[in-house]
Design a protein around this motif. Structure first.
Motif, PDB file in Angstrom:
ATOM      1  N   TYR A  23       0.929  -1.221   0.041  1.00  0.00           N
ATOM      2  CA  TYR A  23      -0.111  -0.040  -0.042  1.00  0.00           C
ATOM      3  C   TYR A  23       0.772   1.462  -0.205  1.00  0.00           C
ATOM      4  O   TYR A  23       2.033   1.314   0.637  1.00  0.00           O
ATOM      5  N   ARG A  66      -8.344  -0.104   3.467  1.00  0.00           N
ATOM      6  CA  ARG A  66      -7.090   0.095   3.967  1.00  0.00           C
ATOM      7  C   ARG A  66      -6.415  -0.996   4.658  1.00  0.00           C
ATOM      8  O   ARG A  66      -7.322  -2.115   4.929  1.00  0.00           O
ATOM      9  N   SER A 263      -2.545  -5.647  -3.477  1.00  0.00           N
ATOM     10  CA  SER A 263      -2.267  -4.075  -3.797  1.00  0.00           C
ATOM     11  C   SER A 263      -3.149  -3.205  -3.667  1.00  0.00           C
ATOM     12  O   SER A 263      -4.362  -3.364  -4.406  1.00  0.00           O
ATOM     13  N   PHE A 264      -3.178  -2.322  -2.729  1.00  0.00           N
ATOM     14  CA  PHE A 264      -4.150  -1.032  -2.665  1.00  0.00           C
ATOM     15  C   PHE A 264      -3.784  -0.069  -3.214  1.00  0.00           C
ATOM     16  O   PHE A 264      -2.943   0.480  -3.266  1.00  0.00           O
TER      17      PHE A 264
END
Length: 442
Positions: A23, A66, A263-264
């Motif tokens: 992130y 998140r 993957s953010f």
């Protein structure tokens, strides 16, 4: 078959140093390994047990995407409690209904979502604990509650003394103390135990709580893996909000079942194109609106350039496609679309560019994927074939072959929470009657 958290822990043992989460924060890409993520989950789970989390208790999660969302969910699973994901954009009326109807005693929420929660606290008699996620918190670093979240918590304590308020750091400290005092023992559970209650959008009335077990999710993941081959070298791009079952299963449960990475990227970020390129995903999961925007953007670029226009019109579409793949990180193997019907012209466009594009069909009640176009056998304009171990039939078809779609298999929900009447209307003899119309061909 294992539980969601049990499957994750199996891969912690196999791939302790593999990146689990990626992130972007403070202009830097953070990487959290499976081992680090497992430690964070255990600590938060211990903290939740200190708040009274036991098997079957309900814990709501209301936040934008998140890393702490994933930590919180897996921590809830470790305690054998039931997670109640809530849309971070919901208003006060819908949020109040979901918290009260589910019987959630604890909510983990971001500061933005607390703006909604704070206005309805007096209307939430069963809610005992409020945990605030500070925007300055990361999984790896301990900020000792110095962020704005601590101020929110302190204000909550002063104005709502009948409820317990904690920052994420305080919950973590509580969990660490419990682990230091004793060897933590998480309750045993079975795959048939309830994992989530996911509330539908309520477009046809009051939102209904869809009860999904660990078996529902994991059977769906196993079926998906029969069509889409993934391993621990894959990197799945997470764009869609995790409270929806489609990204939850495909971008969280599925990758963690094989030791892959998540993957953010914030879909609303102005930098999303650059961030997608930097994180180099191998699989992209989205909705028709997103893919339509991407494809329209390609067409605009083609029309604006005489050279690109010539290449595009005279057999060079795959050259344009390679440039697009490079913009998306260079490692993309396929795009997946669901949640709404896709414009066949857009799929044809991506396929023409040399990009594998898979469209499927499903609902929250089916955990969610019931069918998908198989790789190498895509039929544009259809939603493909039923997944392995999934039965689909067309009920009471008319002369045109169109009837109600019904689905059967381990992916089908247990029913609507505290709503036996509506459950009996859609679940009959093991079949879930979707209310959607469809037909099958040869």
């Amino acid at each position: 078959m294992n539980t969601i958290d049990g499957c994750f822990r199996e891969n912690v043992l196999k791939y302790p140093d593999t990146t689990a989460l990626r992130y972007y924060q403070d202009q830097v890409w953070e990487h959290i390994t499976y081992s680090e993520l497992n430690s964070a989950i255990s600590i938060i789970a211990a903290g939740l047990m200190n708040l009274g989390a036991v098997k079957g208790s309900k814990i709501a999660i209301m936040s934008e995407n998140r890393p702490e969302w994933i930590v919180s969910y897996l921590a809830v699973s470790c305690t054998s409690a039931v997670a109640v994901p809530i849309d971070a954009l919901l208003g006060e009326t819908e949020t109040q209904h979901i918290i009260n109807h589910s019987g959630a005693e604890t909510i983990i929420c971001s500061m933005r979502c607390y703006d909604v929660i704070s206005h309805i606290l007096s209307e939430l008699p069963n809610l005992k604990n409020v945990v605030i996620l500070d925007r300055n918190i990361t999984i790896r670093h301990d900020h000792k509650g110095r962020g704005e979240g601590q101020t929110v918590v302190n204000n909550g304590r002063r104005t709502n003394s009948h409820k317990t308020f904690l920052s994420y750091d305080e919950l973590r400290e509580s969990g660490m103390k419990r682990i230091e005092r004793e060897e933590i023992q998480f309750p045993e559970k079975d795959v048939t135990d309830l994992a989530s209650i996911i509330y539908t959008s309520g477009t046809t009335g009051t939102p209904k709580g869809v009860m999904l077990t660990h078996k529902n999710f994991m059977s769906n993941v196993q079926s998906i893996r029969g069509e889409i081959v993934l391993d621990n070298t894959d990197n799945i791009l997470l764009l869609l909000p995790l409270h929806h079952v489609f990204p939850f299963t495909c971008c969280f449960v599925l990758p963690f079942s094989v030791g892959a990475s998540v993957s953010f990227v914030d879909i609303l970020s102005r930098d999303r194109t650059r961030l997608i390129m930097e994180c180099q995903p191998t699989m992209m999961v989205g909705v028709p609106l997103l893919y339509s925007k991407i494809y329209r953007g390609i067409l605009r670029q083609v029309e604006a350039s005489k050279v690109k226009n010539f290449i595009f019109r005279y057999g060079g579409k795959k050259i344009i496609g390679r440039a697009l793949k490079k913009k998306l990180g260079g490692k993309l193997r396929f795009m997946v679309s669901g949640a709404a019907p896709m414009d066949p012209a857009v799929i044809e466009g991506f396929v023409g560019l040399g990009i594998s594009f898979l469209e499927g069909y499903g609902l929250t009640e089916t955990s969610p994927v019931a069918s998908v176009n198989p790789i190498g056998k895509i039929k544009i304009g259809s939603v493909g074939l039923p997944l392995q171990n999934v039965q689909v039939k067309i009920n009471d078809p008319g002369s045109d072959g169109i009837g109600e779609i019904a689905v059967k298999g381990d992916l089908v929900m247990q029913g609507y929470y505290r709503n036996p009447e509506q459950t009996s209307q859609v679940l009959r003899d093991g079949w879930f009657f979707t209310g959607d119309l469809g037909k099958t061909d040869r």
